[in-house]
Design an enzyme around this catalytic site. Structure first.
Site, PDB file in Angstrom:
ATOM      1  N   ASP A   1     -12.260  -1.200 -31.472  1.00 49.51           N
ATOM      2  CA  ASP A   1     -11.340   0.356 -31.054  1.00 49.51           C
ATOM      3  C   ASP A   1     -11.236   0.366 -32.232  1.00 49.51           C
ATOM      4  O   ASP A   1     -11.434   1.715 -32.406  1.00 49.51           O
ATOM      5  CB  ASP A   1      -9.605  -0.595 -31.136  1.00 49.51           C
ATOM      6  CG  ASP A   1      -9.144   0.302 -31.350  1.00 49.51           C
ATOM      7  OD1 ASP A   1      -8.912   1.907 -29.644  1.00 49.51           O
ATOM      8  OD2 ASP A   1      -7.918   0.868 -32.068  1.00 49.51           O
TER       9      ASP A   1
ATOM     10  N   MET B   1      -4.910 -22.346 -27.716  1.00 47.52           N
ATOM     11  CA  MET B   1      -5.313 -20.694 -26.486  1.00 47.52           C
ATOM     12  C   MET B   1      -5.048 -19.961 -28.077  1.00 47.52           C
ATOM     13  O   MET B   1      -4.748 -18.518 -28.102  1.00 47.52           O
ATOM     14  CB  MET B   1      -3.693 -21.373 -25.705  1.00 47.52           C
ATOM     15  CG  MET B   1      -4.714 -21.703 -24.394  1.00 47.52           C
ATOM     16  SD  MET B   1      -6.463 -21.029 -23.380  1.00 47.52           S
ATOM     17  CE  MET B   1      -5.838 -19.347 -23.184  1.00 47.52           C
ATOM     18  N   GLU B   2      -3.566 -20.830 -28.596  1.00 48.71           N
ATOM     19  CA  GLU B   2      -3.065 -19.358 -29.986  1.00 48.71           C
ATOM     20  C   GLU B   2      -5.409 -18.816 -30.745  1.00 48.71           C
ATOM     21  O   GLU B   2      -5.553 -17.735 -30.885  1.00 48.71           O
ATOM     22  CB  GLU B   2      -2.747 -20.045 -31.085  1.00 48.71           C
ATOM     23  CG  GLU B   2      -1.105 -19.735 -29.881  1.00 48.71           C
ATOM     24  CD  GLU B   2      -0.974 -21.235 -29.183  1.00 48.71           C
ATOM     25  OE1 GLU B   2       0.056 -20.700 -28.898  1.00 48.71           O
ATOM     26  OE2 GLU B   2      -2.131 -21.864 -29.332  1.00 48.71           O
TER      27      GLU B   2
ATOM     28  N   MET C   1       1.329 -19.899 -18.779  1.00 50.77           N
ATOM     29  CA  MET C   1       2.472 -21.354 -18.652  1.00 50.77           C
ATOM     30  C   MET C   1       1.890 -21.701 -20.523  1.00 50.77           C
ATOM     31  O   MET C   1       2.299 -23.232 -21.079  1.00 50.77           O
ATOM     32  CB  MET C   1       0.929 -22.075 -18.528  1.00 50.77           C
ATOM     33  CG  MET C   1       1.294 -21.738 -16.551  1.00 50.77           C
ATOM     34  SD  MET C   1       3.037 -21.882 -16.232  1.00 50.77           S
ATOM     35  CE  MET C   1       2.479 -20.387 -14.700  1.00 50.77           C
ATOM     36  N   CYS C   2       1.538 -21.103 -21.644  1.00 53.69           N
ATOM     37  CA  CYS C   2       1.596 -21.575 -22.950  1.00 53.69           C
ATOM     38  C   CYS C   2       3.062 -21.520 -24.027  1.00 53.69           C
ATOM     39  O   CYS C   2       4.096 -20.862 -22.580  1.00 53.69           O
ATOM     40  CB  CYS C   2       0.807 -20.069 -23.632  1.00 53.69           C
ATOM     41  SG  CYS C   2      -1.181 -20.423 -23.583  1.00 53.69           S
ATOM     42  N   HIS C   3       2.748 -22.745 -23.643  1.00 51.79           N
ATOM     43  CA  HIS C   3       4.380 -23.124 -24.853  1.00 51.79           C
ATOM     44  C   HIS C   3       4.452 -21.852 -26.321  1.00 51.79           C
ATOM     45  O   HIS C   3       3.432 -21.788 -26.620  1.00 51.79           O
ATOM     46  CB  HIS C   3       4.144 -24.068 -25.330  1.00 51.79           C
ATOM     47  CG  HIS C   3       4.288 -24.939 -24.277  1.00 51.79           C
ATOM     48  ND1 HIS C   3       3.626 -25.681 -23.182  1.00 51.79           N
ATOM     49  CD2 HIS C   3       5.630 -25.752 -23.411  1.00 51.79           C
ATOM     50  CE1 HIS C   3       3.393 -26.373 -22.224  1.00 51.79           C
ATOM     51  NE2 HIS C   3       4.949 -26.604 -22.026  1.00 51.79           N
TER      52      HIS C   3
END
Length: 158
Positions: A130, A115-116, A75-77
């Site tokens: 990694d 969120m970013e 749901m992130c823009h």
């Protein structure tokens, strides 16, 4: 169902319409960490890891992650980011070392970049893992959290 912001009248997922929100400068700072053994710490700090420059690669991965957040979180823009900065500090513990990761993301828009920043911090830590897992799979990725958010209706400081 009308009490849920991301659910439509039929009870299905929707992306919230932010077109009526004010355009403001918005920033977010997120933090994460990864704890490594002495061998990995020395390889990272002396740039002798077999896969190459660990911190440079992790910074690039964090920046790329911030730019791709809307493709990862449903749901992130999608946002035009103004800037993404990934920085590192080391903390020595009794028998190991913790790489502290700080990510700052900014934009000018109708919705925030929390969120970013969180996605970038997480992917930065995962990239370090990694790059170093051949040496030791026992690394521990620490808590990832929002440190600060500015712009929009409210500011937040942890």
């Amino acid at each position: 169902m009308s009490d849920f912001t991301h659910i439509n009248a039929q009870g299905h997922a929707k992306m919230v319409d932010v077109s009526e929100k004010a355009i403001t400068k918005r920033t977010a700072i997120a933090k994460s960490s990864i704890t490594v053994n002495k061998t990995i710490y020395e390889q990272i700090t002396h740039n002798t890891a077999k896969k190459g420059n660990v911190l440079n690669t992790a910074q690039i991965a964090g920046i790329m992650a911030a730019k791709q957040t809307s493709q990862l979180i449903p749901m992130c823009h999608p946002l035009p980011l103004s800037g993404v900065d990934v920085s590192f500090d080391w903390q020595q513990n009794e028998s190991d070392y913790t790489l502290l990761i700080t990510v700052t993301v900014s934009t000018t828009g109708r919705t925030g970049v929390e969120m970013e920043a969180l996605t970038a911090a997480s992917l930065t830590a995962l990239t370090v893992y990694d790059m170093c897992k051949a040496v030791d799979k026992g690394m521990i990725i620490g808590e990832t959290y929002l440190m600060q958010k500015t712009g929009g209706k409210s500011d937040y400081n942890r």
